[in-house]
Design a protein around this motif. Structure first.
Motif, PDB file in Angstrom:
ATOM      1  N   TRP A 126     -52.902 -20.434  29.184  1.00 35.42           N
ATOM      2  CA  TRP A 126     -52.257 -21.746  29.300  1.00 35.42           C
ATOM      3  C   TRP A 126     -52.239 -22.304  30.731  1.00 35.42           C
ATOM      4  O   TRP A 126     -52.048 -23.487  30.925  1.00 35.42           O
ATOM      5  CB  TRP A 126     -50.824 -21.680  28.768  1.00 35.42           C
ATOM      6  CG  TRP A 126     -50.743 -21.689  27.279  1.00 35.42           C
ATOM      7  CD1 TRP A 126     -50.678 -22.779  26.459  1.00 35.42           C
ATOM      8  CD2 TRP A 126     -50.701 -20.549  26.417  1.00 35.42           C
ATOM      9  NE1 TRP A 126     -50.607 -22.393  25.145  1.00 35.42           N
ATOM     10  CE2 TRP A 126     -50.620 -21.018  25.082  1.00 35.42           C
ATOM     11  CE3 TRP A 126     -50.721 -19.175  26.636  1.00 35.42           C
ATOM     12  CZ2 TRP A 126     -50.563 -20.178  23.980  1.00 35.42           C
ATOM     13  CZ3 TRP A 126     -50.671 -18.327  25.553  1.00 35.42           C
ATOM     14  CH2 TRP A 126     -50.591 -18.825  24.237  1.00 35.42           C
ATOM     15  N   SER A 176     -49.084 -24.838  33.592  1.00 35.03           N
ATOM     16  CA  SER A 176     -48.135 -25.719  32.894  1.00 35.03           C
ATOM     17  C   SER A 176     -48.043 -25.351  31.419  1.00 35.03           C
ATOM     18  O   SER A 176     -48.432 -26.134  30.539  1.00 35.03           O
ATOM     19  CB  SER A 176     -48.570 -27.184  33.051  1.00 35.03           C
ATOM     20  OG  SER A 176     -48.653 -27.536  34.415  1.00 35.03           O
ATOM     21  N   PRO A 177     -47.517 -24.178  31.108  1.00 38.00           N
ATOM     22  CA  PRO A 177     -47.411 -23.781  29.699  1.00 38.00           C
ATOM     23  C   PRO A 177     -46.297 -24.548  28.998  1.00 38.00           C
ATOM     24  O   PRO A 177     -45.354 -25.024  29.641  1.00 38.00           O
ATOM     25  CB  PRO A 177     -47.072 -22.290  29.791  1.00 38.00           C
ATOM     26  CG  PRO A 177     -46.340 -22.162  31.093  1.00 38.00           C
ATOM     27  CD  PRO A 177     -46.994 -23.144  32.024  1.00 38.00           C
ATOM     28  N   PRO A 178     -46.377 -24.672  27.683  1.00 33.23           N
ATOM     29  CA  PRO A 178     -45.298 -25.342  26.949  1.00 33.23           C
ATOM     30  C   PRO A 178     -44.033 -24.473  26.945  1.00 33.23           C
ATOM     31  O   PRO A 178     -44.078 -23.267  27.220  1.00 33.23           O
ATOM     32  CB  PRO A 178     -45.875 -25.485  25.540  1.00 33.23           C
ATOM     33  CG  PRO A 178     -46.892 -24.394  25.434  1.00 33.23           C
ATOM     34  CD  PRO A 178     -47.480 -24.244  26.799  1.00 33.23           C
ATOM     35  N   ARG A 179     -42.920 -25.091  26.626  1.00 36.49           N
ATOM     36  CA  ARG A 179     -41.651 -24.352  26.617  1.00 36.49           C
ATOM     37  C   ARG A 179     -41.644 -23.242  25.573  1.00 36.49           C
ATOM     38  O   ARG A 179     -40.953 -22.238  25.727  1.00 36.49           O
ATOM     39  CB  ARG A 179     -40.488 -25.320  26.345  1.00 36.49           C
ATOM     40  CG  ARG A 179     -40.150 -26.233  27.516  1.00 36.49           C
ATOM     41  CD  ARG A 179     -38.985 -27.119  27.175  1.00 36.49           C
ATOM     42  NE  ARG A 179     -39.276 -27.965  26.014  1.00 36.49           N
ATOM     43  CZ  ARG A 179     -38.375 -28.743  25.411  1.00 36.49           C
ATOM     44  NH1 ARG A 179     -37.110 -28.740  25.830  1.00 36.49           N
ATOM     45  NH2 ARG A 179     -38.720 -29.488  24.384  1.00 36.49           N
ATOM     46  N   THR A 180     -42.414 -23.434  24.523  1.00 35.46           N
ATOM     47  CA  THR A 180     -42.443 -22.443  23.431  1.00 35.46           C
ATOM     48  C   THR A 180     -43.570 -21.425  23.615  1.00 35.46           C
ATOM     49  O   THR A 180     -44.001 -20.788  22.649  1.00 35.46           O
ATOM     50  CB  THR A 180     -42.633 -23.163  22.093  1.00 35.46           C
ATOM     51  OG1 THR A 180     -43.870 -23.904  22.136  1.00 35.46           O
ATOM     52  CG2 THR A 180     -41.483 -24.109  21.810  1.00 35.46           C
ATOM     53  N   VAL A 181     -44.059 -21.249  24.859  1.00 36.19           N
ATOM     54  CA  VAL A 181     -45.274 -20.467  25.061  1.00 36.19           C
ATOM     55  C   VAL A 181     -45.117 -19.013  24.620  1.00 36.19           C
ATOM     56  O   VAL A 181     -46.041 -18.437  24.036  1.00 36.19           O
ATOM     57  CB  VAL A 181     -45.727 -20.550  26.538  1.00 36.19           C
ATOM     58  CG1 VAL A 181     -44.725 -19.855  27.470  1.00 36.19           C
ATOM     59  CG2 VAL A 181     -47.109 -19.947  26.699  1.00 36.19           C
ATOM     60  N   GLN A 239     -45.621 -18.815  21.054  1.00 35.66           N
ATOM     61  CA  GLN A 239     -47.032 -19.018  20.738  1.00 35.66           C
ATOM     62  C   GLN A 239     -47.858 -17.761  21.033  1.00 35.66           C
ATOM     63  O   GLN A 239     -48.807 -17.455  20.301  1.00 35.66           O
ATOM     64  CB  GLN A 239     -47.571 -20.214  21.514  1.00 35.66           C
ATOM     65  CG  GLN A 239     -46.981 -21.544  21.066  1.00 35.66           C
ATOM     66  CD  GLN A 239     -47.702 -22.726  21.691  1.00 35.66           C
ATOM     67  OE1 GLN A 239     -48.916 -22.740  21.783  1.00 35.66           O
ATOM     68  NE2 GLN A 239     -46.940 -23.733  22.112  1.00 35.66           N
TER      69      GLN A 239
END
Length: 283
Positions: free
Chosen positions: A23, A26-31, A34
């Motif tokens: 990722w 800047s990974p998403p908050r739900t990384v 995931q």
């Protein structure tokens, strides 16, 4: 994720490592959710493969797989075998190992992977391939296959113009094929590219091959010296032109330019046996 784990097979990959590789910054908050979800997907893919599994640890995951099932590992094993055979005086068997390794490269490495880790990993794999290809080229040159190598090497330096070992091999192949004038031109083209793109002179291997080429033909050396001198004079004339232009912008009169440029080449000075100018100097 599967490609990254295959490249790092057998090593413990922390969750943070996986996040950075797949990722980026800047990974998403739900990384983390995931990551666990994709690990589950990859596990389902691997169920049909015997002795291949993902082992969970407190801080991450390990992909357990037979190295013989991963092309990258097979490639490296064949490359090591080829180098051992070459070092022990078995060039034919070494060449066979190198060719088998190169056959595993189909298309650009990780060509369909769009992830932060892929760029550096692909560059590393491409460099490993060039190293094995260079070792094979050296064996073919030693076996006298210079005529066969020239077309392939010419194409390779177009694709990898800053890779000096390929230029060196092309220089040697051209010289051994009796195309010394082209070999000299090949060196000067490589030197110009390295200076323009990287601001460096050719390294010792390429420079040494060029010196050996000139030492074998003093007339060619004279032609090369003339070419370098004229090139430097042309560069000096260009710089003087820029200085005159800057002075004119400041309203300062510059000295008049020479009526004839100093870069006009003199007539060839090294006649051949029949009185004609030496073709390489004239060129």
């Amino acid at each position: 994720m599967l490609a990254f784990m295959l490249l790092e097979a057998g090593s413990l990959l922390r969750v943070e490592q996986i996040i950075d590789a797949v990722w980026g910054e800047s990974p998403p908050r739900t990384v983390r959710t995931q990551v666990h979800g994709q690990i589950s997907v990859v596990r389902r893919w691997l169920r049909a493969l015997p002795d291949t599994r993902i082992v969970t640890h407190d801080t991450g995951y390990v992909l357990r797989v037979d190295p013989a099932d991963i092309d990258v590992e097979v490639f490296r094993r064949l490359a090591r075998r080829g180098r051992r055979l070459a070092a022990t005086g078995q060039p034919v068997a070494a060449a066979d190992a190198y060719r088998a390794a190169l056959q595993l490269h189909v298309g650009p490495p990780l060509g369909d992977i769009d992830a932060p880790f892929a760029g550096a990993a692909a560059a590393r794999l491409a460099e490993e391939r060039l190293g094995v290809l260079g070792d094979l080229n050296n064996l073919d040159l030693a076996a006298g296959r210079h005529h066969e190598l020239i077309p392939a090497l010419s194409a390779l330096v177009e694709r990898h113009p800053l890779h000096e070992p390929l230029w060196c091999q092309l220089l040697v192949a051209l010289d051994r094929a009796g195309r010394r004038g082209e070999a000299i031109g090949c060196y000067h083209r490589a030197r110009l590219l390295l200076r323009e793109e990287l601001g460096v002179e050719p390294g010792p291997e390429l420079s040494g091959a060029y010196r050996s080429l000139l030492a074998a033909d003093p007339v060619a050396a004279g032609g090369a010296d003339l070419t370098r001198t004229l090139s430097r004079l042309a560069e000096a004339e260009r710089m003087l032109g820029e200085i005159r232009h800057q002075l004119s912008l400041l309203g300062i009169d510059a000295p008049a330019a020479r009526s004839e440029p100093p870069t006009t080449p003199p007539a060839p000075l090294c006649p051949s046996g029949d009185g004609a100018g030496h073709e390489e100097v004239a060129a």
